[in-house]
Design a protein around this motif. Structure first.
Motif, mmCIF file in Angstrom:
data_model
loop_
_atom_site.group_PDB
_atom_site.id
_atom_site.type_symbol
_atom_site.label_atom_id
_atom_site.label_comp_id
_atom_site.label_asym_id
_atom_site.label_seq_id
_atom_site.Cartn_x
_atom_site.Cartn_y
_atom_site.Cartn_z
ATOM 1 N N LYS A 1 -6.163 88.302 40.876
ATOM 2 C CA LYS A 1 -6.588 87.772 42.176
ATOM 3 C C LYS A 1 -7.552 88.734 42.874
ATOM 4 N N ALA A 2 -8.496 88.131 43.591
ATOM 5 C CA ALA A 2 -9.409 88.920 44.422
ATOM 6 C C ALA A 2 -8.740 89.141 45.779
ATOM 7 N N ARG A 3 -9.136 90.236 46.480
ATOM 8 C CA ARG A 3 -8.471 90.544 47.757
ATOM 9 C C ARG A 3 -9.140 89.895 48.976
ATOM 10 N N TRP A 4 -10.318 89.309 48.810
ATOM 11 C CA TRP A 4 -10.970 88.642 49.949
ATOM 12 C C TRP A 4 -10.214 87.361 50.283
ATOM 13 N N HIS A 5 -10.093 87.049 51.574
ATOM 14 C CA HIS A 5 -9.397 85.835 52.047
ATOM 15 C C HIS A 5 -7.949 85.829 51.541
ATOM 16 N N GLU A 6 -7.277 86.918 51.875
ATOM 17 C CA GLU A 6 -5.976 87.221 51.271
ATOM 18 C C GLU A 6 -4.909 86.133 51.447
ATOM 19 N N VAL B 1 -8.264 92.586 42.008
ATOM 20 C CA VAL B 1 -9.576 93.237 42.045
ATOM 21 C C VAL B 1 -10.091 93.112 43.479
ATOM 22 N N PRO B 2 -11.130 93.898 43.846
ATOM 23 C CA PRO B 2 -11.611 93.832 45.235
ATOM 24 C C PRO B 2 -12.072 92.428 45.645
ATOM 25 N N GLY B 3 -13.037 91.867 44.917
ATOM 26 C CA GLY B 3 -13.574 90.563 45.311
ATOM 27 C C GLY B 3 -13.890 89.711 44.100
ATOM 28 N N SER B 4 -14.393 88.524 44.355
ATOM 29 C CA SER B 4 -14.654 87.571 43.264
ATOM 30 C C SER B 4 -15.673 88.094 42.251
ATOM 31 N N PHE B 5 -16.597 88.905 42.744
ATOM 32 C CA PHE B 5 -17.611 89.438 41.830
ATOM 33 C C PHE B 5 -16.972 90.258 40.712
ATOM 34 N N GLU B 6 -15.815 90.865 40.997
ATOM 35 C CA GLU B 6 -15.140 91.734 40.014
ATOM 36 C C GLU B 6 -14.239 90.936 39.058
ATOM 37 N N LEU B 7 -14.043 89.649 39.333
ATOM 38 C CA LEU B 7 -13.107 88.873 38.502
ATOM 39 C C LEU B 7 -13.505 88.814 37.013
ATOM 40 N N GLY C 1 -10.169 83.435 43.029
ATOM 41 C CA GLY C 1 -11.035 83.936 44.090
ATOM 42 C C GLY C 1 -11.372 82.816 45.061
ATOM 43 N N VAL C 2 -11.692 83.207 46.288
ATOM 44 C CA VAL C 2 -12.135 82.231 47.288
ATOM 45 C C VAL C 2 -13.494 82.698 47.798
ATOM 46 N N LEU C 3 -14.496 81.859 47.608
ATOM 47 C CA LEU C 3 -15.838 82.174 48.115
ATOM 48 C C LEU C 3 -16.168 81.192 49.219
ATOM 49 N N ILE C 4 -16.483 81.732 50.400
ATOM 50 C CA ILE C 4 -16.822 80.855 51.527
ATOM 51 C C ILE C 4 -18.258 81.119 51.945
ATOM 52 N N LYS C 5 -18.991 80.047 52.051
ATOM 53 C CA LYS C 5 -20.394 80.175 52.453
ATOM 54 C C LYS C 5 -20.444 80.783 53.861
ATOM 55 N N GLU D 1 -22.845 83.858 56.463
ATOM 56 C CA GLU D 1 -24.158 84.104 57.060
ATOM 57 C C GLU D 1 -25.100 84.839 56.124
ATOM 58 N N THR D 2 -24.570 85.257 54.997
ATOM 59 C CA THR D 2 -25.446 85.923 54.029
ATOM 60 C C THR D 2 -25.621 85.008 52.818
ATOM 61 N N THR D 3 -26.414 85.464 51.873
ATOM 62 C CA THR D 3 -26.643 84.647 50.675
ATOM 63 C C THR D 3 -25.645 84.975 49.567
ATOM 64 N N HIS D 4 -24.629 85.785 49.912
ATOM 65 C CA HIS D 4 -23.654 86.204 48.901
ATOM 66 C C HIS D 4 -23.107 85.017 48.114
ATOM 67 N N TYR D 5 -22.706 83.978 48.835
ATOM 68 C CA TYR D 5 -22.101 82.795 48.215
ATOM 69 C C TYR D 5 -23.042 82.184 47.167
ATOM 70 N N VAL E 1 -25.564 83.539 45.744
ATOM 71 C CA VAL E 1 -25.929 84.478 44.687
ATOM 72 C C VAL E 1 -24.828 84.591 43.638
ATOM 73 N N ILE E 2 -23.545 84.613 44.078
ATOM 74 C CA ILE E 2 -22.533 84.894 43.050
ATOM 75 C C ILE E 2 -21.732 83.689 42.543
ATOM 76 N N SER E 3 -21.728 82.565 43.258
ATOM 77 C CA SER E 3 -20.909 81.423 42.807
ATOM 78 C C SER E 3 -21.172 81.062 41.347
HETATM 79 N N1 RBF Z 1 -15.630 88.248 47.740
HETATM 80 C C1 RBF Z 1 -14.885 87.134 47.693
HETATM 81 O O1 RBF Z 1 -13.991 87.027 46.830
HETATM 82 N N2 RBF Z 1 -15.096 86.099 48.576
HETATM 83 C C2 RBF Z 1 -16.077 86.132 49.513
HETATM 84 O O2 RBF Z 1 -16.207 85.156 50.291
HETATM 85 C C3 RBF Z 1 -16.900 87.293 49.589
HETATM 86 N N3 RBF Z 1 -17.889 87.372 50.495
HETATM 87 C C4 RBF Z 1 -18.704 88.465 50.506
HETATM 88 C C5 RBF Z 1 -19.800 88.518 51.393
HETATM 89 C C6 RBF Z 1 -20.648 89.619 51.392
HETATM 90 C C7 RBF Z 1 -21.795 89.661 52.331
HETATM 91 C C8 RBF Z 1 -20.407 90.689 50.470
HETATM 92 C C9 RBF Z 1 -21.323 91.882 50.423
HETATM 93 C C10 RBF Z 1 -19.334 90.634 49.610
HETATM 94 C C11 RBF Z 1 -18.461 89.540 49.596
HETATM 95 N N4 RBF Z 1 -17.388 89.479 48.710
HETATM 96 C C12 RBF Z 1 -16.621 88.349 48.659
HETATM 97 C C13 RBF Z 1 -17.026 90.649 47.851
HETATM 98 C C14 RBF Z 1 -17.738 90.659 46.491
HETATM 99 O O3 RBF Z 1 -17.243 89.622 45.682
HETATM 100 C C15 RBF Z 1 -17.516 92.022 45.799
HETATM 101 O O4 RBF Z 1 -16.136 92.303 45.713
HETATM 102 C C16 RBF Z 1 -18.191 93.177 46.528
HETATM 103 O O5 RBF Z 1 -19.547 92.871 46.769
HETATM 104 C C17 RBF Z 1 -18.094 94.490 45.722
HETATM 105 O O6 RBF Z 1 -18.747 94.349 44.467
#
Ligand code: RBF
Length: 169
Positions: A17-22, A51-57, A77-81, A83-87, A89-91
């Motif tokens: 599991k990713a730690r964002w949106h715990e 892992v820290p976030g979805s990018f690390e999954l 992981g949970v990715l929410i659109k 204010e940045t282009t993160h969503y 870029v990584i989805s």
């Molecule tokens: N990780 C998630 O799992 N969900 C998110 O919604 C999410 N939003 C992010 C938004 C920004 C602007 C950044 C920089 C990172 C976000 N991350 C999110 C974390 C990302 O997946 C990753 O863990 C970090 O960028 C470290 O490589």
């Protein structure tokens, strides 16, 4: 989606599991665990890592797949659109990486990524009867059993194309 009755008593499942949106993630993990229990997967056969976030999954999923310790993996992981282009870029790249790890390693990888536009969408997909974790657990058991019947146990390389008598032990 409907799932058949399954005996998951021999199946080993890895959850990452990713730690964002715990709190949403915790609810999804609870859904997964509930469905694994329903399929008879012993608690000792379930391992949970984070892992820290979805990018690390994808990388963590690859390490676990290569370890040989599990029969299926559910990266969550949970990715929410936002204010940045993160969503944006990584989805797609996380999705295609997870698919590719399953294809490369032969270990079933379930698509446990919620890609949502709003918090409301996340809640609708991570709670109650529509908790997607409930489906992910069952999908993992089904795919682990499919793998066992395809390449596991004594029936090595049995893909259902030959009769069992002709299958090499
Ligand atoms: N990780 C998630 O799992 N969900 C998110 O919604 C999410 N939003 C992010 C938004 C920004 C602007 C950044 C920089 C990172 C976000 N991350 C999110 C974390 C990302 O997946 C990753 O863990 C970090 O960028 C470290 O490589």
């Amino acid at each position: 989606v409907e799932f058949p009755e399954m005996d998951g008593s021999t199946v080993r499942i890895g959850i990452i599991k990713a730690r964002w949106h715990e709190s949403d993630i915790d609810s999804l993990v609870a859904g997964v665990k509930e469905s694994l229990k329903e399929c008879g997967v012993p608690e000792d056969n379930i391992q949970l890592q984070e892992v820290p976030g979805s990018f690390e999954l994808p990388l963590a999923t690859r390490y676990l797949a290569l370890s040989g310790a599990v029969d299926a993996i559910i990266p969550i992981g949970v990715l929410i659109k936002g204010e940045t282009t993160h969503y944006e870029v990584i989805s797609e790249t996380v999705t295609s990486s997870l698919m590719s790890i399953g294809m490369q390693t032969g270990i079933p990888v379930i698509f446990g990524l919620l890609t949502c536009l709003t918090d409301e969408q996340v809640k609708a997909r991570s709670t109650g009867a529509n908790n997607h974790g409930l489906q992910w657990g069952k999908a993992a058991v089904e795919m682990a059993l499919l793998r066992q019947s395809a390449v596991g146990g004594k029936k090595k390389f049995f893909m259902g194309f030959r009769s069992e008598e002709h299958t090499s032990e």
